[in-house]
Design a protein around this motif. Structure first.
Motif, short mmCIF file in Angstrom:
data_model
loop_
_atom_site.label_atom_id
_atom_site.label_comp_id
_atom_site.label_asym_id
_atom_site.label_seq_id
_atom_site.Cartn_x
_atom_site.Cartn_y
_atom_site.Cartn_z
N TRP A 30 0.60 -1.12 0.25
CA TRP A 30 -0.24 0.45 -0.29
C TRP A 30 0.87 1.48 0.15
N PRO A 31 0.47 2.19 -0.89
CA PRO A 31 1.32 3.53 -0.87
C PRO A 31 1.03 4.62 0.54
N VAL A 32 2.26 5.08 1.11
CA VAL A 32 2.39 4.98 2.06
C VAL A 32 1.67 6.18 3.25
N GLU A 33 1.18 7.41 1.41
CA GLU A 33 0.33 8.42 1.29
C GLU A 33 -1.62 8.08 1.36
N HIS A 34 -1.81 6.71 1.45
CA HIS A 34 -2.40 6.47 1.05
C HIS A 34 -2.96 5.02 1.36
N ASP A 35 -3.22 4.78 2.17
CA ASP A 35 -2.75 3.09 2.91
C ASP A 35 -4.28 2.07 2.54
N SER A 36 -5.25 2.96 2.19
CA SER A 36 -6.28 2.72 1.97
C SER A 36 -6.58 1.54 0.78
N LEU A 37 -5.62 1.76 -0.63
CA LEU A 37 -5.17 1.96 -1.43
C LEU A 37 -4.67 -0.12 -1.58
N LYS A 38 -4.86 -0.55 -1.45
CA LYS A 38 -4.29 -2.05 -1.73
C LYS A 38 -4.34 -2.62 -3.36
N ILE A 39 -2.91 -3.62 -2.72
CA ILE A 39 -1.87 -4.01 -4.37
C ILE A 39 -1.55 -5.49 -3.54
N ALA A 40 -2.70 -6.61 -4.45
CA ALA A 40 -2.50 -8.00 -3.46
C ALA A 40 -0.99 -8.88 -4.29
N LEU A 41 -0.41 -8.95 -3.10
CA LEU A 41 1.14 -9.31 -3.39
C LEU A 41 1.40 -11.01 -4.19
N ARG A 42 0.47 -11.58 -4.74
CA ARG A 42 0.04 -13.02 -5.51
C ARG A 42 -0.17 -12.63 -7.31
N PRO A 43 0.63 -13.89 -7.74
CA PRO A 43 0.90 -14.51 -9.03
C PRO A 43 -0.87 -13.84 -9.71
#
Length: 355
Positions: A30-43
């Motif tokens: 997640w970006p430190v300035e917008h931690d409600s934006l999530k990017i899953a670390l899965r293929p």
């Protein structure tokens, strides 16, 4: 995790390319300035979810929607395409990057450069946000709030930001994180938003800013908001109301609350159970918007109900404002309070009407 051109997440690659800072745990970034934006670390997960906005998308959407103190979004899809083309060219096909999700970044208090005074902090929080100076001074004295200075270089120019740092302390008084809120009264050099707003790198992910009121050793009530300024605003608005006067209340903000449901349990353990108490009353005083409703729905879906052992309330600004600071600045003083069960029934009824 080893990320290659065959098994990669382009959004993370682009964030590296653009200098967008982010944190991660074992499952998501997640970006430190917008931690409600999530990017899953899965293929195969080549998209993001921005929970506070209720949006999601792929790289093209990210480039057009995302903004922070280091990145200005593309104006349209054509400009986004140009930027992504350049990014892919410079990244190079077959480039391998190592991303170690086993090692979480550690919070370092030394990175918070303290200002010699709190002048700008008070001008912003008291002057613009209308927060009570006595409350602010008390938070400063107890080590919950301080003014910091940060520098940022862009296009060969150095910019200085004065910030309010809301310091996260656990029940042992250990510093485990911080919310950073800029105190500039005017627009910044990008003209996009008037201030920096972020979670300090390495901050404890399931934790948040907090303070107590009343008998601190016997805390058995918890109020949850979405941002420190709203926490103070709520306290300032309702601290003298019947039901909270002189009672044993802990206040906490979970920035990016819609994605930090586990934070409520963590804060209950730290603020209530660490002193051998049981939680008797829980208030969800989140924003009056889609993200706030989603947060509460997660709890109702998980089976949380109001009961004699644990009273659970949803508190909403009464006068149509989005959050508690808007309520305060407008000079209003009202909240619509209902149990979580009443709130769930109201939402169900509203949904049927719209369908």
């Amino acid at each position: 995790m080893l990320i290659t051109a065959k098994n990669t997440n382009e959004i993370l690659d682009f964030m590296d390319y653009a200098g967008i800072k982010y944190d991660h745990d074992r499952t998501e970034a997640w970006p430190v300035e917008h931690d409600s934006l999530k990017i899953a670390l899965r293929p195969g997960k080549e998209y993001y979810n921005w929970y506070s906005k209720g949006t999601w998308g792929h790289l093209y959407d990210f480039v057009q929607e995302y903004n922070d103190s280091t990145f200005t979004p593309a104006k349209n899809r054509r400009e986004a395409a140009k930027l992504i083309k350049q990014f892919r060219k410079e990244r190079g096909v077959g480039k391998i990057r190592s991303f170690d999700v086993a090692k979480d970044r550690q919070f370092d208090p030394k990175e918070l450069v303290k200002s010699p005074d709190a002048t700008r902090l008070m001008k912003y929080l008291h002057g613009k946000r209308r927060l009570d100076s006595e409350i602010l001074n008390n938070l400063i004295k107890t080590g919950k709030l301080t003014e910091t200075v940060s520098k940022y270089n862009k296009d060969g120019k150095e910019y200085t930001f004065h910030n309010a740092a809301f310091l996260w302390r656990d029940h042992t008084d250990k510093l485990v994180g911080a919310d950073i809120q800029g105190t500039n009264l005017n627009s910044n050099h990008q003209g996009k938003h008037d201030n920096i707003k972020l979670i300090q790198t390495g901050s404890k992910h399931d934790f948040g800013w907090n303070f107590k009121a009343g008998d601190k050793k016997n805390t058995d009530k918890l109020v949850v908001t979405e941002a420190p300024i709203d926490t103070i605003s709520y306290y300032q608005l309702f601290r003298r109301d019947i039901g909270l006067v002189g009672q044993n209340v802990a206040y906490t903000s979970l920035s990016g609350a819609s994605t930090k449901i586990e934070g409520v349990g963590a804060m209950t353990k730290d603020l209530v159970e660490s002193n051998g108490n049981l939680l008797k009353e829980l208030h969800f005083a989140v924003d009056n918007d889609k993200a706030g409703r989603q947060f509460i729905k997660k709890w109702t879906d998980a089976g949380l109900h109001d009961s004699e052992d644990l009273r659970v309330f949803v508190d909403i600004p009464k006068n149509g404002h989005k959050d508690w600071n808007e309520e305060l600045v407008a000079g209003d003083h009202g909240k619509m309070q209902m149990t979580i069960d009443q709130f769930a029934k109201l939402q169900e009824k509203t949904q049927k009407v719209h369908t």
